[in-house]
Motif scaffolding. Structure first.
Motif, mmCIF file in Angstrom:
data_model
loop_
_atom_site.group_PDB
_atom_site.id
_atom_site.type_symbol
_atom_site.label_atom_id
_atom_site.label_comp_id
_atom_site.label_asym_id
_atom_site.label_seq_id
_atom_site.Cartn_x
_atom_site.Cartn_y
_atom_site.Cartn_z
ATOM 1 N N THR A 90 0.850 -1.202 0.000
ATOM 2 C CA THR A 90 0.000 0.000 0.000
ATOM 3 C C THR A 90 0.886 1.253 0.000
ATOM 4 N N ARG A 127 -6.168 3.782 6.476
ATOM 5 C CA ARG A 127 -5.056 2.858 6.729
ATOM 6 C C ARG A 127 -5.414 1.896 7.863
ATOM 7 N N GLY A 165 -7.468 -0.467 7.413
ATOM 8 C CA GLY A 165 -8.914 -0.698 7.276
ATOM 9 C C GLY A 165 -9.335 -2.136 7.052
ATOM 10 N N SER A 166 -8.384 -3.036 6.789
ATOM 11 C CA SER A 166 -8.797 -4.438 6.596
ATOM 12 C C SER A 166 -9.380 -5.028 7.879
HETATM 13 N N1 ASP Z 1 -3.360 -2.360 3.139
HETATM 14 C C1 ASP Z 1 -3.998 -1.332 3.904
HETATM 15 C C2 ASP Z 1 -2.958 -0.540 4.685
HETATM 16 O O1 ASP Z 1 -1.778 -0.788 4.547
HETATM 17 C C3 ASP Z 1 -5.076 -1.854 4.816
HETATM 18 C C4 ASP Z 1 -4.623 -2.809 5.900
HETATM 19 O O2 ASP Z 1 -3.517 -3.331 5.843
HETATM 20 O O3 ASP Z 1 -5.407 -3.024 6.848
HETATM 21 O O4 ASP Z 1 -3.305 0.368 5.403
#
Ligand code: ASP
Ligand code: ADP
Ligand code: MG
Length: 423
Positions: free
Chosen positions: A47, A150, A152-153
């Motif tokens: 990301t 960020r 958010g998963s």
């Molecule tokens: N890939 C996204 C981030 O790096 C979401 C996550 O990892 O939760 O923020």
């Protein structure tokens, strides 16, 4: 048979080897007869890499395009996980946010989930498949791709668990649970066996990034059974052991937890302070400052106003570093001339350190012990804010680690207390 959501963070998905391990762990749960939905993050660093590319082209990239871009990280990792599962004989299909769909508002880069259609997920589960759903993303009314902020998963996983009425949501990460503070800062930090929902909510909102704040809010709203545990153990660890490992977020206040006055310490560098000097001390002034800031859609964190001298006073507040430039502009151009401030001071080298604990409700003297500890270390407190279960201080950011370590020791969080839910 149970219906379980697994979430795997960036480090857990960080290499092909790790993705294969995630597949093994998921296969173990599936083969034991459970229905499993898996929510992966992008591979670690991805990301940041994607957002960095956009920043190489523009200092102010269009947020809609940032979401188009950043969401691809999770699309790739989800497909790789489905392939890894298929390779070891598990039927699996991956879906992006819009395919489910996970509907959100249109606040690009920090969208909120509005609804999740459980039908497609359920249909695939009922056909015996492991369903992989991308974390971090959704789609707005007009079918634009959005992301959830960020980290958010975590929120995707908890929201999906709520939508499909899962029996449990397991957040697999690179630590083996929620600790008394970030173990990267204080190696003596202890893992909590259970933490109350209220404490977890405070810890997350005060900067402990082990869970994204919105995921904890969702969990509370829908009472999603939630556990944080390690993805880095042997993937063949027996389920009976794994399902009791890590940290359980509990919705019950139990006597065990009441014993701990302070359960954890959180910290955040994401603070910046703005001070208006020598403003008139009269009704309407606070609103005259905060109103335009709120109108600019900027959240304020801490506020302090001094006793007035000769009818004037100083007024300070903090905002997140991301909103700092905009806030300063509003204050300097709009607010200060209007209310007649003598000057505006700004400070970005600050951080917030907080102690959190349900036991604070019934114990006096906790703030005093906190202040004494900081005084012993010669750390100046610039601002304070409190609630029933937390006390936060704003200090110079160069003292952050020192403050966290000293407080961790002062509140004996490095000891093995008899009865606090720490094991
Ligand atoms: N890939 C996204 C981030 O790096 C979401 C996550 O990892 O939760 O923020
Ligand atoms: P993921 O990629 O799995 O989502 P994160 O990096 O977002 O993982 O969150 C896990 C990290 O959170 C840990 O590696 C740890 O450094 C940090 N952390 C901060 N506060 C805490 C805490 N109180 N307990 C455990 N981990 C914490
Ligand atoms: Mg995370």
């Amino acid at each position: 048979m149970a219906l379980i959501v697994h979430k795997y963070g960036g480090t857990s998905m960080g290499s092909i080897e790790r993705i294969k391990n995630v597949a093994k762990r998921v296969a173990k749960w599936h083969r034991a007869g459970h229905q499993v939905v898996v929510v992966p993050s992008a591979m670690s660093g991805e990301t940041n890499r994607l957002l960095g590319l956009a920043n190489e082209i523009s200092e102010t990239p269009d947020p809609r395009e940032l979401d188009m871009l950043a969401s691809t990280g999770e699309q790739a990792s989800s497909a790789l996980l489905a392939i890894a599962l298929q390779t070891i004989g598990i039927e699996s299909k991956s879906f992006t946010g819009w395919q489910v769909p996970i509907k959100t508002d249109d606040a690009y880069t920090k969208a909120r989930i509005r609804s999740i259609d459980a039908d497609r997920i359920k249909r695939e589960l009922n056909q015996g498949k492991v369903v992989v759903v991308t974390g971090f993303q959704g789609v707005d009314e007009d079918n634009n791709i959005t992301t959830l902020g960020r980290g958010g998963s975590d929120t995707s996983a908890v929201a999906i668990a709520a939508a499909i009425k899962a029996d449990e949501c397991l957040i697999f990460t690179d630590v083996d649970g929620v600790y008394t503070t970030d173990p990267r800062i204080v190696p003596e930090a202890k893992r909590l066996n259970v933490i109350s929902f209220e404490e977890m909510l405070e810890m997350a909102s005060l900067g402990s990034k082990v869970l994204q704040i919105r995921s904890v809010e969702f969990a509370g709203k829908y009472h999603v059974p939630l556990r944080v545990l390690s993805s880095l153990t042997d993937p063949d660890l027996p389920i009976e052991v794994e399902k009791h490992s890590g940290t359980l977020i509990t919705y019950e206040e139990n006597s065990q937890m009441e014993a701990a006055v302070v359960s954890g310490i959180a910290f955040s560098r994401d603070e910046a302070k703005i001070t208006l000097l020598a403003i008139p001390d009269k009704p309407g002034i606070a609103f005259g400052i905060i109103g335009p800031i709120a109108d600019a859609n900027i959240d304020i964190d801490m506020i302090i106003q001094n006793q007035s001298v000769n009818g004037t006073t100083d007024f300070s507040f903090t905002v997140s570093k991301a909103d700092f430039n905009r806030a300063v502009q509003v204050i300097k151009e709009e607010v200060a001339p209007k209310i007649g401030a003598k000057d505006v001071f700004v400070e970005q080298q600050v951080c917030k350190v907080s102690i959190v604990g349900i036991g604070m409700k019934s114990h006096a003297g906790v703030a005093s012990r906190m202040f004494a500890t900081l005084a012993n270390e010669n750390i100046n407190i610039e601002m304070v804010s409190t609630s029933e279960i937390k006390t936060s201080v704003l200090i110079e950011d160069k003292y952050m680690e020192l403050a966290v370590r000293a407080l961790h020791k002062a509140f004996e969080l490095d000891k093995e207390p008899e009865n606090t839910g720490i094991n």
